[in-house]
Design a protein around this motif. Structure first.
Motif, short mmCIF file in Angstrom:
data_model
loop_
_atom_site.label_atom_id
_atom_site.label_comp_id
_atom_site.label_asym_id
_atom_site.label_seq_id
_atom_site.Cartn_x
_atom_site.Cartn_y
_atom_site.Cartn_z
N GLU A 132 0.84 -1.20 0.00
CA GLU A 132 0.00 0.00 0.00
C GLU A 132 0.87 1.24 0.00
N SER A 144 0.43 5.83 -0.38
CA SER A 144 -0.39 7.02 -0.57
C SER A 144 0.38 8.00 -1.43
N ASP A 146 -8.34 9.83 -0.96
CA ASP A 146 -8.31 10.22 0.44
C ASP A 146 -8.08 11.73 0.51
N ARG A 206 -4.96 6.64 -2.25
CA ARG A 206 -4.36 5.49 -1.57
C ARG A 206 -4.43 4.34 -2.56
N ARG A 218 -3.54 0.25 -3.31
CA ARG A 218 -3.22 -1.07 -2.77
C ARG A 218 -2.97 -1.99 -3.96
#
Length: 140
Positions: A54, A56, A92, A97, A99
């Motif tokens: 993950e 950001s 976000d 974000r 994944r």
């Protein structure tokens, strides 16, 4: 545009690779761009994911988000030897974000040149009357 109208394609480009992706949402379009990038150098079907990563990314512009997501795929391949077999993107407060469901590059079947970098030349990522579309050139 319905959810089934998301997709991507690879376009021949002199000494490079051109990717186009489209989807109803910005986040799904980013995931389609990742799938196009992976499809450019790995054969389908891809192996099952063995781990997740993950990250950001800030969203100062849609084009920068696109570049950041694709550069992360290239970085993961070079540094960890892992590539995404599936990607989930969500918005976000500060950006997106991401994944990635990852697999070891050695477990996949190669079919093309491994990407080296994302070019900013003729980069496009915008919303139109049908949803979101992007186009980007990849250095191979």
């Amino acid at each position: 545009m319905s959810e089934s109208e998301a997709g991507h394609r690879l376009i021949p480009h002199t000494a490079d690779l051109r990717i186009e992706a489209w989807a109803p949402t910005r986040e799904r379009c980013l995931a389609e761009a990742v799938a196009a990038l992976v499809d450019s150098f790995l054969e389908r079907p891809l192996p099952c994911a063995s781990t997740a990563v993950e990250t950001s990314l800030p969203a100062d512009s849609d084009e920068n988000v696109l570049v950041g997501v694709l550069e992360e795929v290239i970085f993961q391949g070079e540094v960890s030897g892992m590539v995404p077999v599936a990607t989930e993107v969500s918005a976000d407060r500060s950006g997106v974000r991401v994944r990635f469901q990852m697999v070891d590059l050695a477990a996949a079947t190669p079919c093309g040149a491994v990407p080296k970098a994302v070019s900013l030349h003729r980069l496009r990522f915008r919303r139109d009357s049908h949803g979101w579309r992007c186009a980007v050139t990849i250095d191979v």
